[in-house]
Scaffold this motif. Structure first.
Motif, PDB file in Angstrom:
ATOM      1  N   ARG A  41       0.757  -1.196   0.030  1.00  0.00           N
ATOM      2  CA  ARG A  41      -0.073   0.037  -0.057  1.00  0.00           C
ATOM      3  C   ARG A  41       0.869   1.095   0.138  1.00  0.00           C
ATOM      4  NH1 ARG A  41      -3.656  -1.854   5.206  1.00  0.00           N
ATOM      5  NH2 ARG A  41      -1.659  -2.497   5.656  1.00  0.00           N
ATOM      6  N   VAL A  42       2.249   1.307  -0.312  1.00  0.00           N
ATOM      7  CA  VAL A  42       2.953   2.204  -0.220  1.00  0.00           C
ATOM      8  C   VAL A  42       2.491   3.320  -1.237  1.00  0.00           C
ATOM      9  CG1 VAL A  42       5.233   3.125  -0.866  1.00  0.00           C
ATOM     10  CG2 VAL A  42       5.059   1.253   0.853  1.00  0.00           C
ATOM     11  N   GLY A  43       2.083   2.723  -2.616  1.00  0.00           N
ATOM     12  CA  GLY A  43       1.679   3.635  -3.736  1.00  0.00           C
ATOM     13  C   GLY A  43       0.417   4.324  -3.210  1.00  0.00           C
ATOM     14  N   ARG A  44      -0.413   3.765  -2.666  1.00  0.00           N
ATOM     15  CA  ARG A  44      -1.568   4.518  -2.359  1.00  0.00           C
ATOM     16  C   ARG A  44      -1.252   5.680  -1.147  1.00  0.00           C
ATOM     17  NH1 ARG A  44      -4.552   3.762   2.326  1.00  0.00           N
ATOM     18  NH2 ARG A  44      -6.797   4.535   2.151  1.00  0.00           N
ATOM     19  N   ALA A  45      -0.161   5.432  -0.485  1.00  0.00           N
ATOM     20  CA  ALA A  45       0.248   6.153   0.510  1.00  0.00           C
ATOM     21  C   ALA A  45       0.732   7.444  -0.011  1.00  0.00           C
ATOM     22  CB  ALA A  45       1.049   5.770   1.730  1.00  0.00           C
ATOM     23  N   ASN A  46       1.719   7.237  -1.072  1.00  0.00           N
ATOM     24  CA  ASN A  46       2.150   8.221  -1.699  1.00  0.00           C
ATOM     25  C   ASN A  46       1.272   9.186  -2.657  1.00  0.00           C
ATOM     26  OD1 ASN A  46       5.088   8.387  -1.474  1.00  0.00           O
ATOM     27  ND2 ASN A  46       5.249   6.394  -2.578  1.00  0.00           N
ATOM     28  N   PHE A  47       0.193   8.616  -3.173  1.00  0.00           N
ATOM     29  CA  PHE A  47      -0.924   9.180  -3.788  1.00  0.00           C
ATOM     30  C   PHE A  47      -1.631  10.047  -2.533  1.00  0.00           C
ATOM     31  CE2 PHE A  47      -5.300   9.390  -5.587  1.00  0.00           C
ATOM     32  CZ  PHE A  47      -4.728  10.197  -6.990  1.00  0.00           C
ATOM     33  N   ARG A  48      -1.913   9.565  -1.673  1.00  0.00           N
ATOM     34  CA  ARG A  48      -2.737  10.389  -0.485  1.00  0.00           C
ATOM     35  C   ARG A  48      -1.650  11.722  -0.106  1.00  0.00           C
ATOM     36  NH1 ARG A  48      -7.182   8.925   2.471  1.00  0.00           N
ATOM     37  NH2 ARG A  48      -8.613   8.079   0.831  1.00  0.00           N
ATOM     38  N   ILE A  49      -0.455  11.295  -0.074  1.00  0.00           N
ATOM     39  CA  ILE A  49       0.610  12.682   0.159  1.00  0.00           C
ATOM     40  C   ILE A  49       0.203  13.538  -0.648  1.00  0.00           C
ATOM     41  CG2 ILE A  49       3.164  13.333   0.225  1.00  0.00           C
ATOM     42  CD1 ILE A  49       3.460  10.756   1.549  1.00  0.00           C
ATOM     43  N   GLY A  50       0.186  13.269  -2.314  1.00  0.00           N
ATOM     44  CA  GLY A  50       0.089  14.216  -3.095  1.00  0.00           C
ATOM     45  C   GLY A  50      -1.303  15.056  -3.033  1.00  0.00           C
ATOM     46  N   LEU A  51      -2.216  14.302  -2.700  1.00  0.00           N
ATOM     47  CA  LEU A  51      -3.462  14.850  -2.663  1.00  0.00           C
ATOM     48  C   LEU A  51      -3.813  15.646  -1.154  1.00  0.00           C
ATOM     49  CD1 LEU A  51      -6.030  11.949  -3.317  1.00  0.00           C
ATOM     50  CD2 LEU A  51      -5.470  13.615  -4.690  1.00  0.00           C
ATOM     51  N   CYS A  52      -2.849  15.425  -0.123  1.00  0.00           N
ATOM     52  CA  CYS A  52      -2.774  16.115   1.007  1.00  0.00           C
ATOM     53  C   CYS A  52      -1.943  17.488   0.563  1.00  0.00           C
ATOM     54  CB  CYS A  52      -1.937  15.721   2.043  1.00  0.00           C
ATOM     55  SG  CYS A  52      -3.074  14.250   2.947  1.00  0.00           S
ATOM     56  N   TYR A  53      -0.969  17.513  -0.335  1.00  0.00           N
ATOM     57  CA  TYR A  53      -0.479  18.622  -0.791  1.00  0.00           C
ATOM     58  C   TYR A  53      -1.347  19.428  -1.264  1.00  0.00           C
ATOM     59  CZ  TYR A  53       4.503  17.563   1.019  1.00  0.00           C
ATOM     60  OH  TYR A  53       5.501  17.211   1.827  1.00  0.00           O
ATOM     61  N   GLN A  54      -2.156  18.726  -2.310  1.00  0.00           N
ATOM     62  CA  GLN A  54      -2.882  19.758  -3.223  1.00  0.00           C
ATOM     63  C   GLN A  54      -4.034  20.159  -2.512  1.00  0.00           C
ATOM     64  OE1 GLN A  54      -6.198  17.616  -5.491  1.00  0.00           O
ATOM     65  NE2 GLN A  54      -4.949  17.738  -6.989  1.00  0.00           N
ATOM     66  N   LYS A  55      -4.569  19.351  -1.681  1.00  0.00           N
ATOM     67  CA  LYS A  55      -5.826  20.045  -0.747  1.00  0.00           C
ATOM     68  C   LYS A  55      -5.401  21.040   0.020  1.00  0.00           C
ATOM     69  CE  LYS A  55      -8.679  15.995  -1.556  1.00  0.00           C
ATOM     70  NZ  LYS A  55      -9.790  16.752  -2.347  1.00  0.00           N
ATOM     71  N   SER A  56      -4.308  21.117   0.450  1.00  0.00           N
ATOM     72  CA  SER A  56      -3.573  22.279   1.440  1.00  0.00           C
ATOM     73  C   SER A  56      -3.112  23.350   0.782  1.00  0.00           C
ATOM     74  CB  SER A  56      -2.573  21.626   2.422  1.00  0.00           C
ATOM     75  OG  SER A  56      -1.341  21.428   1.873  1.00  0.00           O
ATOM     76  N   GLY A  57      -3.101  23.436  -0.518  1.00  0.00           N
ATOM     77  CA  GLY A  57      -2.740  24.497  -1.506  1.00  0.00           C
ATOM     78  C   GLY A  57      -1.515  24.679  -1.583  1.00  0.00           C
ATOM     79  N   ASN A  58      -0.336  23.521  -1.288  1.00  0.00           N
ATOM     80  CA  ASN A  58       0.889  23.328  -1.603  1.00  0.00           C
ATOM     81  C   ASN A  58       1.146  22.647  -2.776  1.00  0.00           C
ATOM     82  OD1 ASN A  58       3.820  23.043  -1.931  1.00  0.00           O
ATOM     83  ND2 ASN A  58       3.722  22.594   0.372  1.00  0.00           N
TER      84      ASN A  58
END
Length: 295
Positions: free
Chosen positions: A71-88
């Motif tokens: 599930r590392v790939g899923r975690a990386n994808f969620r990191i990208g989404l976190c950055y996106q949704k926080s405006g970074n």
């Protein structure tokens, strides 16, 4: 063995037994907290509650502790989404591109590139957003590409993307939506716009005329009275042989007149921007594009 020594040994043995049980219990608790599924569950909870910065830390901790976990790939994808949704958005794009570098499967490419396109859209780089999303050729990505072109003021290109989206899955919801958007986007070509150049030129012979042309009658009248009063005062003092006062009012009049000319051009641009924004908001709110394409 002396009774006192025997008692001490018994107490010590009991204490060591209790300590061992406590350590074992804490170890079990730590194992529960540090398990991959539990870390990921907690990270997901932070993501769902919009605590994106802490969520990024937990996803990264999961990846660091369990680099070979499926599930590392899923975690990386969620990191990208976190950055996106926080405006970074810069870090989000970097994270998504790293995912593509590691995983070039068609499934990853579609989902990750869509999010990259969203990042460009959210960053108002509508041209890049349209390019990235248009390459995916899914109905959702093509509608998003069309929306990007709408936001960029390129209405004919937007209509073209919407037309392409209609043919991906005919009869579906997005196909019907695209059909409506294709027609409505072309209406943007007919938005009433004012010419900044014409507004400026109108203000040269008649102060305030440019602002009036842009629909700002009150500002136009005020500019006319203010500039005219300065010129009239300058003429009055000149006729009265008070050259210094005349020169002062003339300079003030020229300064105000120049400001009015510049302000007329700005008013025209502002009028155009408001007209376009009203047109876009009408379409976006009518079809609820934000919740369909960005959530």
């Amino acid at each position: 063995m002396r009774p006192a020594l025997k008692s001490c040994l018994i107490v010590l043995l009991v204490a060591l037994t209790l300590l061992a049980e406590t350590c074992a219990s804490q170890a079990d608790d730590m194992k529960w907290v540090s398990g991959p599924s539990n870390i990921l569950t907690f990270a997901d909870h932070l993501y769902e509650t919009r605590d994106y910065f802490r969520g990024i830390s937990e996803y990264k901790r999961f990846i660091y502790l369990f680099p070979n976990e499926p599930r590392v790939g899923r975690a990386n994808f969620r990191i990208g989404l976190c950055y996106q949704k926080s405006g970074n958005l810069e870090n989000a794009i970097h994270t998504f591109r790293e995912i593509l570098r590691r995983d070039s499967s068609p499934e990853a490419a579609r989902s990750v590139k869509y999010e990259i396109g969203k990042c460009y859209f959210l960053g108002r780089d509508y041209q890049k957003a349209g390019q990235v999303l248009g390459e995916l050729n899914t109905d959702r990505s093509l509608v998003m590409a069309g929306w990007s072109m709408l936001r960029g003021g390129r209405y004919a290109e937007a209509s073209g993307y919407f037309e392409r989206a209609q043919n991906v899955r005919p009869g579906g919801y997005l196909s019907e939506l695209s059909s409506k958007l294709s027609r409505e986007s072309l209406e943007g070509e007919g938005i009433l716009k004012n010419s900044p150049v014409l507004a400026a030129f109108l203000s040269v012979p008649l102060p305030g005329a440019g602002r009036t042309y842009c629909g700002r009658l009150g500002d136009g009248i005020f500019s006319f009275l203010l500039v005219s009063a300065s010129y009239v005062a300058a003429y009055h003092y000149y006729d009265d042989d008070q050259d210094v006062a005349a020169l002062g009012f003339l300079a003030a009049g020229l300064f105000l007149h120049t400001g009015d000319i510049y302000g007329a051009a700005i008013s025209a641009r502002r009028f155009n921007a408001v007209s376009e924004e009203d047109f876009l908001k009408k379409i976006e709110n009518k079809h609820n594009l934000g919740s369909i394409l960005l959530d």
